[in-house]
Design an enzyme around this catalytic site. Structure first.
Site: not given
Length: 434
Positions: A341, A319, A121, A97, A22-23
């Site tokens: 983070m 993640d 998110d 995002r 996905k990223n």
């Protein structure tokens, strides 16, 4: 609003194939804006966030054909750069995002870009400073339109320069790299993110004619070129899904093979799960997880409690901390989960407490998990998914729990995991979409 009904306690069995990353997808698909020639991208995950970005590109005038759900052919030869200033873009882009990733390519090729207020998110502050400061150093000017809630960037020409990033932001690095490919002169980025997603983007850009060196390190050098051409690119398997499936196998005492896991790109992920006592075998590019009655958390060499924390690559990805936390609830032993983070990412532990887990939330960034060693199984409850990764963690908890769980707001899970209910049913899970 859809929900999952999960009847837990079943041992799963079989083979599962991870989706495309996905990223990586959000960066790779944005990069097609850098050329007027055709770009073919394969192994695309069929998930909400990625499909929304593809829709945004179509709204901008990019021609998109999809011969299969995991492959797209893009041609950005008639882009409407002014569409990004529209209210329609702000409304749609503000939900995602990843929409910020189109700014670098647009600024490089069309000399202007617009960034809506970030969506995605609700896991804490996710600032855009690294992106904006990087663009400024390349010669762009920006204005913030407070009433409409978007940044406007412009530059008659981008010029290469040296920059030291204040944080190794993955999306910030990717955005700046894309902008720098068509800048005049050489750009050097120090303290750059070096995640596999960024490496993949750089390799794709080089195949389009860019000149990027230092790939895989935190020092990238980009020699600007006048134009980029078409290419074909295949995305990596999603490392977050791979980690999720390792955790799921352990929690449900299941024998599972993860096929085509992209092992060489997983970094420390397998070893971190081994620290929780999870057995796994690397078989070529597959990962085999045998059924385990119990798994015991290791300690540090001096006997102190294990701490698992996130860190920029090649450290452990943030993640997967939600997954690690859930998996630890049924381990033997204790672990401190330190989420550095994002200050809101651990706020789903109240659901786990309701399920019977023993967790001490020390502060917004740290939680101590006391493993129950299966002496007290989790119990099914009704809960809501607050974000993508917590949603998947709660789904794993529900699969291992006694009784029936209802997980609401599963649109959050669908944003990051494709056909997850169908794929889990193939392994023997009792899950249905309501």
């Amino acid at each position: 609003m859809a929900s999952f009904e999960v009847k837990g306690g079943n041992k799963l069995n079989g083979t599962i194939v991870p989706q495309g990353a996905k990223n990586e997808a959000l960066q790779i698909i944005s990069a097609v804006l850098l050329t007027a020639e055709e770009v073919t991208v394969s192994n695309i995950p069929d998930i909400l966030d990625v499909n929304l970005l593809i829709e945004l590109l179509e709204d901008m005038g990019v021609k998109v054909s999809r011969p299969s759900r995991d492959t797209c052919i893009f041609k950005a030869d008639a882009v409407d750069a002014d569409y990004l200033a529209s209210e329609a873009f702000r409304n749609k882009g503000g939900k995602l995002r990843g929409s910020v990733m189109v700014a670098g390519p647009m600024l490089a090729r069309f000399k202007k870009a617009f960034i809506p207020k970030p969506g995605g998110d609700k896991i804490g502050r996710r600032r855009l400073d690294t992106h904006i400061i990087g663009f400024e150093k390349l010669g762009a000017q920006f204005d913030y339109h407070d009433e409409e809630g978007f940044f406007q960037l412009s530059s008659p020409r981008l010029k290469g320069t040296f920059m030291l990033l204040d944080e190794p932001s993955v999306t910030g690095t990717a955005n700046i790299v894309m902008a720098a490919t068509l800048a005049e002169g050489t750009t050097t980025i120090y303290n750059a993110a070096c995640e596999p997603y960024v490496q993949q983007l750089c390799k794709m850009l080089n195949s389009m004619g860019a000149r990027i060196s230092g790939i895989g390190s935190n020092l990238l050098t980009i020699e600007g070129v006048t134009a980029l051409g078409g290419t074909s690119h295949r995305m990596l398997p999603d490392m977050i899904e791979v980690g999720s499936f390792i955790g799921m196998a352990a929690m449900t005492q299941s024998e599972i093979t993860i096929k085509g896991a992209g092992v060489e790109h997983l970094g420390v992920i397998p070893d971190k799960f081994r620290q929780l006592g999870i057995q796994l075998e690397i078989r070529g590019d597959d990962i085999y997880i045998p059924a385990q009655e119990k798994y015991e958390i290791t300690t540090f060499l001096d006997g102190s409690v294990l701490t698992v924390y996130d860190h920029p690559w090649p450290g452990f990805t943030p993640d997967l901390l939600s997954i690690m936390l859930v998996v630890a609830t049924q381990a033997v032993g204790s672990v401190l989960i330190h989420q550095k983070m994002f200050e809101s990412r651990l706020f789903f532990v109240d659901k786990l407490l309701d399920m019977g887990a023993q967790i001490i939330l020390c502060d917004p960034h740290r939680a101590t998990v006391i493993g129950l060693g299966r002496k007290h199984k989790l119990r099914g409850i009704t809960m809501s998914s607050p974000d993508i990764r917590a949603g998947q963690a709660l789904l794993i908890a529900a699969l291992s729990a006694e009784g029936t769980s209802i997980i609401q707001n599963i649109e959050q899970i669908d944003r990051g995991y494709q056909y997850i209910d169908e794929r889990l049913r193939q392994l023997g899970a009792e899950i249905r979409r309501l």
